[in-house]
Motif scaffolding. Structure first.
Motif, short mmCIF file in Angstrom:
data_model
loop_
_atom_site.label_atom_id
_atom_site.label_comp_id
_atom_site.label_asym_id
_atom_site.label_seq_id
_atom_site.Cartn_x
_atom_site.Cartn_y
_atom_site.Cartn_z
N LEU A 149 0.81 -1.22 0.00
CA LEU A 149 0.00 0.00 0.00
C LEU A 149 0.85 1.27 0.00
N SER A 150 2.10 1.15 0.40
CA SER A 150 2.97 2.32 0.41
C SER A 150 3.64 2.55 -0.95
N HIS A 151 3.33 1.71 -1.92
CA HIS A 151 3.86 1.85 -3.28
C HIS A 151 2.69 1.99 -4.25
N PRO A 152 2.17 3.20 -4.42
CA PRO A 152 0.96 3.42 -5.22
C PRO A 152 1.03 2.86 -6.64
N LYS A 153 2.18 2.87 -7.25
CA LYS A 153 2.29 2.36 -8.63
C LYS A 153 1.98 0.87 -8.69
N GLU A 154 2.31 0.14 -7.64
CA GLU A 154 2.09 -1.30 -7.63
C GLU A 154 0.62 -1.67 -7.48
N ILE A 155 -0.18 -0.77 -6.93
CA ILE A 155 -1.60 -1.05 -6.73
C ILE A 155 -2.48 -0.17 -7.62
N GLU A 156 -1.87 0.50 -8.57
CA GLU A 156 -2.59 1.49 -9.38
C GLU A 156 -3.82 0.91 -10.07
N VAL A 157 -3.70 -0.23 -10.72
CA VAL A 157 -4.82 -0.79 -11.48
C VAL A 157 -5.99 -1.19 -10.56
N PRO A 158 -5.75 -2.00 -9.53
CA PRO A 158 -6.90 -2.35 -8.68
C PRO A 158 -7.45 -1.16 -7.90
N LEU A 159 -6.58 -0.22 -7.53
CA LEU A 159 -7.06 0.96 -6.81
C LEU A 159 -7.94 1.82 -7.71
N GLU A 160 -7.54 2.01 -8.95
CA GLU A 160 -8.38 2.77 -9.89
C GLU A 160 -9.72 2.09 -10.09
N ARG A 161 -9.70 0.76 -10.23
CA ARG A 161 -10.95 0.01 -10.40
C ARG A 161 -11.86 0.20 -9.19
N TYR A 162 -11.29 0.05 -8.00
CA TYR A 162 -12.07 0.22 -6.77
C TYR A 162 -12.61 1.65 -6.66
N ASN A 163 -11.77 2.64 -6.93
CA ASN A 163 -12.21 4.03 -6.84
C ASN A 163 -13.32 4.33 -7.84
N LYS A 164 -13.24 3.77 -9.05
CA LYS A 164 -14.30 3.97 -10.05
C LYS A 164 -15.60 3.34 -9.58
N GLU A 165 -15.50 2.14 -9.00
CA GLU A 165 -16.70 1.48 -8.50
C GLU A 165 -17.33 2.28 -7.36
N MET A 166 -16.50 2.79 -6.47
CA MET A 166 -17.02 3.58 -5.35
C MET A 166 -17.60 4.91 -5.84
N GLN A 167 -16.98 5.51 -6.83
CA GLN A 167 -17.50 6.75 -7.41
C GLN A 167 -18.87 6.50 -8.03
N ALA A 168 -19.01 5.41 -8.77
CA ALA A 168 -20.30 5.08 -9.38
C ALA A 168 -21.35 4.84 -8.29
N LEU A 169 -20.97 4.17 -7.23
CA LEU A 169 -21.90 3.94 -6.13
C LEU A 169 -22.34 5.25 -5.48
N SER A 170 -21.40 6.17 -5.32
CA SER A 170 -21.75 7.44 -4.68
C SER A 170 -22.72 8.25 -5.53
#
Length: 178
Positions: A149-170
């Motif tokens: 989690l302290s290396h944003p580039k390593e989690i970029e793809v799943p984090l973007e997917r999660y953030n998009k899903e949460m944005q759509a939910l909001s």
């Protein structure tokens, strides 16, 4: 005078903010929205675990143990939400963001696990998991997850997917149309 007016205003504002009435909510929409939140959350944890195992395959056993706990937690929340929206909507905070619609304390989970109701079996799994001794590799897994989690580039793809899903939910509104 000015201070008195501000105090009066401050005491009136909480009375103005009224919680949503369950009769104004499309419960099928709310149920689907919460289920989508649960699915997005489980997927997020699955992605984190997959990335962690790829970096350190010897963590697979503890990662599967951890993931089982997360799945059981979210399954309980999903079933509890479905139950409460139909039977006791006062347990829900539908004015909050979807991730805060339901808040089960450890005492709530314990009580549900000892009940004979619909939620007893899944609550028992969650409660027993939380009360059991941690997996011997728990600290190593938590450290690996923190490192990931302290290396944003390593989690970029799943984090973007999660953030998009949460944005759509909001943006999903479940208020009944007038």
């Amino acid at each position: 005078m000015r201070r008195s007016a501000l105090l009066l205003l401050a005491t009136l504002i909480p009375g103005i903010a009224v919680a949503k009435d369950i009769n104004q909510i499309d419960t099928a929409c709310a149920t689907q929205k919460y289920e989508n939140y649960v699915n997005a959350s489980i997927s997020w944890y699955e992605n984190l675990v997959d990335l962690t195992i790829k970096k350190d395959p010897k963590l697979e056993g503890v990662a599967n143990w951890f993931l089982e706990g997360r799945r059981n937690h979210f399954t309980l929340n999903n079933e509890a939400f479905d139950y409460y929206i139909e039977n006791d909507p006062s347990k829900l905070n539908l004015d909050a963001p979807v991730e805060s619609w339901l808040s089960l304390t450890q005492e709530d989970v314990k009580a549900l696990s000892q009940s004979q109701g619909e939620l007893a079996d899944v609550a028992k799994k969650v409660f027993e998991f939380r009360q059991s001794q941690a997996h011997e590799g728990n600290y190593d897994l938590r450290s690996a997850l923190a490192d990931l989690l302290s290396h944003p580039k390593e989690i970029e793809v799943p984090l973007e997917r999660y953030n998009k899903e949460m944005q759509a939910l909001s943006q999903t509104q479940c208020d009944k149309k007038a």
